[in-house]
Design a protein around this motif. Structure first.
Motif, PDB file in Angstrom:
ATOM      1  N   LEU A  45       0.833  -1.193   0.000  1.00  0.00           N
ATOM      2  CA  LEU A  45       0.000   0.000   0.000  1.00  0.00           C
ATOM      3  C   LEU A  45       0.870   1.246   0.000  1.00  0.00           C
ATOM      4  CD1 LEU A  45      -2.957   0.995   0.190  1.00  0.00           C
ATOM      5  CD2 LEU A  45      -2.653   1.035   2.672  1.00  0.00           C
ATOM      6  N   SER A  99     -12.407  -4.156   8.042  1.00  0.00           N
ATOM      7  CA  SER A  99     -11.715  -5.439   7.926  1.00  0.00           C
ATOM      8  C   SER A  99     -12.371  -6.405   6.948  1.00  0.00           C
ATOM      9  CB  SER A  99     -11.613  -6.102   9.297  1.00  0.00           C
ATOM     10  OG  SER A  99     -12.908  -6.344   9.819  1.00  0.00           O
TER      11      SER A  99
ATOM     12  N   TRP B  93      -6.066  -8.611   7.545  1.00  0.00           N
ATOM     13  CA  TRP B  93      -6.415  -7.263   7.993  1.00  0.00           C
ATOM     14  C   TRP B  93      -5.623  -6.914   9.244  1.00  0.00           C
ATOM     15  CZ3 TRP B  93      -8.567  -2.968   6.351  1.00  0.00           C
ATOM     16  CH2 TRP B  93      -8.903  -1.996   7.275  1.00  0.00           C
ATOM     17  N   ASN B  97      -2.725  -0.870  11.785  1.00  0.00           N
ATOM     18  CA  ASN B  97      -2.671   0.256  10.847  1.00  0.00           C
ATOM     19  C   ASN B  97      -3.833   0.260   9.857  1.00  0.00           C
ATOM     20  OD1 ASN B  97      -1.687  -1.949   9.511  1.00  0.00           O
ATOM     21  ND2 ASN B  97       0.344  -1.119   9.160  1.00  0.00           N
ATOM     22  N   TYR B  98      -4.875  -0.496  10.165  1.00  0.00           N
ATOM     23  CA  TYR B  98      -6.130  -0.453   9.400  1.00  0.00           C
ATOM     24  C   TYR B  98      -5.901  -0.627   7.906  1.00  0.00           C
ATOM     25  CZ  TYR B  98      -8.117   1.131  13.762  1.00  0.00           C
ATOM     26  OH  TYR B  98      -8.501   1.203  15.075  1.00  0.00           O
ATOM     27  N   GLN B  99      -5.151  -1.659   7.554  1.00  0.00           N
ATOM     28  CA  GLN B  99      -4.970  -1.945   6.137  1.00  0.00           C
ATOM     29  C   GLN B  99      -4.758  -3.437   5.940  1.00  0.00           C
ATOM     30  OE1 GLN B  99      -0.605  -1.000   4.799  1.00  0.00           O
ATOM     31  NE2 GLN B  99      -1.221   0.657   6.141  1.00  0.00           N
TER      32      GLN B  99
END
Lengths: 114, 112
Positions: A45, A99, B93, B97-99
């Motif tokens: 990312l 999530s 997940w 770090n929410y990714q």
């Protein structure tokens, strides 16, 4: 519905040149993401935007900037391209940055920096 | 540093045979595991999202199981067909770090 679209599909840059990768989605999604994919590695990312008006750094943000232009569009800018930025870039979106929400991907941009 | 490992890296399977491969992830702070299928020259597409220990999901000839206590998930393909040739990605997940943290994928090649 086109889903997630990206332009351009291919690009060759010289070291030091700049460019912007464009991404748009027509699914009314709140969250959008930019990833890079390199051989032998998982998607990493770069930046994400959880909602319109917000952007946050991901795992590998150095050398990149982003703009969430509106709810539909999320662009990625390389200010001074380096050979290490040669990669395939994917844009993705989903309804919520949580999530269990699956992400929808664009077709990718294959970037080569010479 | 959170790590998601997939094995094997690549797999050649005869058409008609069944196969399976593994995704390993941190067993603490588990929220969800995603499986995606990525065909050459296309975009990754979601297969399953798994959240509960012991969960089993199925879509046609493809199924997946989840063990959150030991930190692994298996993807099974029954009676492989040429159209199953793709790279299968899993993603964990990360609540810190929410990714999604992605594995490098298992590239499956079905030999006719």
């Amino acid at each position: 519905n086109a889903g997630v679209t990206q332009t351009p599909k291919f690009q060759v840059l010289k070291t030091g040149q700049s460019m912007t990768l464009q991404c748009a989605q027509d699914m009314n999604h709140n969250s959008m993401y930019w990833y890079r994919q390199d051989p032998g590695m998982g998607l990493r990312l770069i930046y994400y935007s959880a909602s319109e008006g917000t952007t946050d750094k991901g795992e590998v943000p150095n050398g990149y900037n982003v703009s969430r232009l509106n709810k539909r569009e999320f662009s990625l800018r390389l200010e001074s391209a380096a050979p290490s930025q040669t990669s395939v870039y994917f844009c993705a979106s989903n309804r919520l940055a949580d999530s269990t929400d699956t992400q929808y991907f664009g077709p990718g941009t294959r970037l080569t920096v010479l | 540093i959170l790590n998601v490992e997939q094995s094997p890296q690549s797999l050649h399977v005869q058409e008609g045979d069944s196969t399976n491969f593994t995704c390993s992830f941190p067993s603490s702070n588990f929220y969800a595991l995603h499986w995606y299928r990525w065909e050459t020259a296309k975009s990754p597409e979601a297969l399953f999202v798994m959240t509960l220990n012991g969960d089993e999901k199925k879509k046609g000839r493809i199924s997946a199981t989840l063990n959150t206590k030991e930190g692994y998930s298996y993807l099974y393909i029954k009676g492989s067909q040429p159209e199953d040739s793709a790279t299968y990605l899993c993603a964990f997940w990360s609540v810190s770090n929410y990714q999604l943290i992605w594995g490098a994928g298992t590239k499956l090649i079905i030999k006719p």
